[in-house]
Design a protein around this motif. Structure first.
Motif, mmCIF file in Angstrom:
data_model
loop_
_atom_site.group_PDB
_atom_site.id
_atom_site.type_symbol
_atom_site.label_atom_id
_atom_site.label_comp_id
_atom_site.label_asym_id
_atom_site.label_seq_id
_atom_site.Cartn_x
_atom_site.Cartn_y
_atom_site.Cartn_z
ATOM 1 N N GLY A 1 0.809 -1.213 0.000
ATOM 2 C CA GLY A 1 0.000 0.000 0.000
ATOM 3 C C GLY A 1 0.840 1.258 0.000
ATOM 4 O O GLY A 1 0.521 2.238 -0.686
ATOM 5 N N ASP A 2 1.934 1.242 0.748
ATOM 6 C CA ASP A 2 2.821 2.401 0.804
ATOM 7 C C ASP A 2 3.544 2.599 -0.526
ATOM 8 O O ASP A 2 3.720 3.732 -1.003
ATOM 9 C CB ASP A 2 3.821 2.224 1.938
ATOM 10 N N GLY B 1 2.755 3.669 6.324
ATOM 11 C CA GLY B 1 3.854 4.411 5.717
ATOM 12 C C GLY B 1 4.265 5.628 6.531
ATOM 13 O O GLY B 1 3.686 5.948 7.575
ATOM 14 N N ASP B 2 5.303 6.308 6.033
ATOM 15 C CA ASP B 2 5.809 7.496 6.724
ATOM 16 C C ASP B 2 4.777 8.611 6.768
ATOM 17 O O ASP B 2 4.731 9.388 7.717
ATOM 18 C CB ASP B 2 7.081 7.996 6.030
ATOM 19 N N ALA B 3 3.935 8.703 5.742
ATOM 20 C CA ALA B 3 2.896 9.742 5.707
ATOM 21 C C ALA B 3 1.676 9.363 6.536
ATOM 22 O O ALA B 3 0.771 10.194 6.706
ATOM 23 C CB ALA B 3 2.479 10.012 4.268
ATOM 24 N N ASN B 4 1.614 8.127 7.024
ATOM 25 C CA ASN B 4 0.510 7.652 7.869
ATOM 26 C C ASN B 4 -0.847 7.807 7.181
ATOM 27 O O ASN B 4 -1.833 8.148 7.805
ATOM 28 C CB ASN B 4 0.503 8.401 9.215
ATOM 29 N N ARG B 5 -0.878 7.509 5.895
ATOM 30 C CA ARG B 5 -2.147 7.556 5.153
ATOM 31 C C ARG B 5 -2.971 6.319 5.495
ATOM 32 O O ARG B 5 -2.471 5.191 5.496
ATOM 33 C CB ARG B 5 -1.893 7.615 3.646
ATOM 34 N N THR B 6 -4.255 6.520 5.768
ATOM 35 C CA THR B 6 -5.103 5.429 6.230
ATOM 36 C C THR B 6 -5.356 4.415 5.121
ATOM 37 O O THR B 6 -5.765 4.785 4.012
ATOM 38 C CB THR B 6 -6.443 5.972 6.743
ATOM 39 N N THR B 7 -5.119 3.166 5.436
ATOM 40 C CA THR B 7 -5.369 2.054 4.512
ATOM 41 C C THR B 7 -6.577 1.265 5.007
ATOM 42 O O THR B 7 -6.692 0.971 6.196
ATOM 43 C CB THR B 7 -4.144 1.131 4.420
ATOM 44 N N TYR B 8 -7.467 0.904 4.082
ATOM 45 C CA TYR B 8 -8.664 0.124 4.405
ATOM 46 C C TYR B 8 -8.540 -1.244 3.736
ATOM 47 O O TYR B 8 -8.169 -1.337 2.553
ATOM 48 C CB TYR B 8 -9.923 0.843 3.903
ATOM 49 N N ILE C 1 -1.955 7.051 -8.604
ATOM 50 C CA ILE C 1 -2.691 6.315 -7.573
ATOM 51 C C ILE C 1 -2.618 7.084 -6.260
ATOM 52 O O ILE C 1 -1.549 7.510 -5.832
ATOM 53 C CB ILE C 1 -2.115 4.895 -7.385
ATOM 54 N N GLY C 2 -3.764 7.259 -5.641
ATOM 55 C CA GLY C 2 -3.847 7.915 -4.344
ATOM 56 C C GLY C 2 -4.421 6.982 -3.299
ATOM 57 O O GLY C 2 -4.529 5.761 -3.506
ATOM 58 N N ASN C 3 -4.808 7.553 -2.186
ATOM 59 C CA ASN C 3 -5.255 6.736 -1.056
ATOM 60 C C ASN C 3 -6.526 5.952 -1.367
ATOM 61 O O ASN C 3 -6.728 4.846 -0.862
ATOM 62 C CB ASN C 3 -5.472 7.632 0.170
ATOM 63 N N ILE C 4 -7.397 6.522 -2.204
ATOM 64 C CA ILE C 4 -8.649 5.830 -2.531
ATOM 65 C C ILE C 4 -8.362 4.563 -3.334
ATOM 66 O O ILE C 4 -8.750 3.449 -2.946
ATOM 67 C CB ILE C 4 -9.588 6.756 -3.313
#
Length: 373
Positions: A273-274, A359-366, A285-288
């Protein structure tokens, strides 16, 4: 035999003195009265919303618990409960997108929907749809350029006044507008967006907050916010590291998933994911679509890239590309299957959906631990 208590005669009727209540009984009686008063006070607060204001002089009489509480003067009566008037809704319902598009086709001046899908970072599908919107409205036109907001003036937007829009190019999350020797480069980030309006129509946001306005006789393209907005010589803009260091565009016509897989494996210990969010490896590609593509391919986004097979990586990339292109063609955002379904259930197995920063940016993964485990 004990002596009889003395009796007092009043007329023809004799009365015997009554026994005085003990101190313990008096204390118990006082507690009951106080509890009843408190109960009435709570009931009054639950029955209707209250607003705190100074009491009227008749508060001690009008109050429902006045009979059990000691009377107080108007000045010392404290706060009073008043019924508040029920608010009246004054905000109009938003205009549906379908209505806006239908009215656009007949040349009305109603504002169109902004080219923006959600509150997160604009991903590749949003930028590609934005590029196509420019191609259908301002490409080949001589534009008037202005910058109502000081941020736009600092980006030197007004240098584009009187220039002709000759080229529109999207690459991942970046947009490049070519005006011959000058170019405009923008990245919308999490707060930016482009709005398209008919002339003299009402904008959705204050005019003073617009960073850039590009217009002709039929359209006004208005940009609000974003981390990157710059105008400069085309050659220098194209040498900008933000542009040159981008990986292959996942929505490009010649995109090849097999060419991207070796780049994703550059760090075998990195979570999948990261790695998908790294724009230097694959752009767009972004978080969505990170979460949505992994769910569609049934691959755990927390697995290290070195543990994911080439076939699985190819499925994730193809799923992301197909989902984003579908959103572009439909003109609406992707129908979320797993993204932002925190505390919800998986649409496939009805199991719980998990979410956590990655990841380092702490983006939420579902992800679904059952389907992607």
């Amino acid at each position: 035999m004990p002596p009889m208590p003395a009796a007092r005669v009043s007329g023809l009727r004799a009365e015997t003195p009554r026994a005085t209540a003990s101190a313990r009984s008096q204390m118990l009686e006082t507690r009951i009265v106080v509890r009843r008063a408190a109960g009435l006070l709570r009931a009054a607060r639950v029955m209707a919303p209250i607003a705190m204001s100074l009491p009227p002089p008749s508060f001690a009489i009008a109050s429902p618990w006045a009979s059990v509480l000691p009377k107080r003067s108007a000045r010392s009566a404290g706060w009073v409960a008043k019924k508040m008037p029920r608010p009246i809704a004054s905000r109009l319902a938003p205009i549906p997108r379908a209505t806006c598009r239908a009215v656009e086709s007949i040349g009305t001046s109603l504002p169109t929907s902004p080219v923006r899908d959600h509150g997160g970072v604009a991903e590749g599908d949003t930028i590609l749809r934005l590029a196509r919107r420019f191609e259908s409205t301002l490409l080949g036109e001589t534009v008037a350029a202005s910058a109502p907001n000081p941020r736009g003036k600092a980006a030197r937007i007004e240098r584009l006044d009187g220039q002709t829009l000759e080229a529109v190019e999207s690459h991942g999350k970046h947009l490049l507008l070519g005006f011959g020797e000058l170019s405009l480069h923008c990245h919308l980030g999490m707060s930016g967006g482009w709005h398209f309006y008919r002339p003299r129509s009402r904008w959705r946001r204050p005019r003073s907050s617009a960073w850039a306005v590009l217009s002709n006789e039929e359209w006004e393209a208005v940009q609000f916010g974003g981390p990157t907005l710059q105008v400069g010589p085309t050659a220098r803009v194209r040498r900008n590291p933000q542009w040159t260091r981008l990986g292959p565009d996942i929505l490009a016509a010649d995109f090849d998933p097999e060419a991207v897989i070796p780049a994703l494996r550059a760090d075998p210990t990195r979570g999948l994911g990261d790695a998908l969010l790294d724009q230097h490896l694959v752009a767009g590609i972004g978080n969505i679509f990170k979460s949505e593509a992994c769910f569609a391919a049934r691959v755990d986004p927390w697995r290290a890239v070195g543990d994911v097979s080439d076939e699985e990586l190819g499925k994730v990339l193809i799923a992301a590309r197909e989902q984003m292109l579908s959103a572009v063609e439909l003109g609406t955002r992707h129908n979320f299957q797993i993204y932002k379904r925190r505390q919800s259930v998986c649409p496939s197995c009805r199991g719980p959906v998990s979410s956590r920063g990655q990841g380092d940016a702490n983006r939420t993964t579902y992800w679904c631990p059952r389907c992607q485990g």
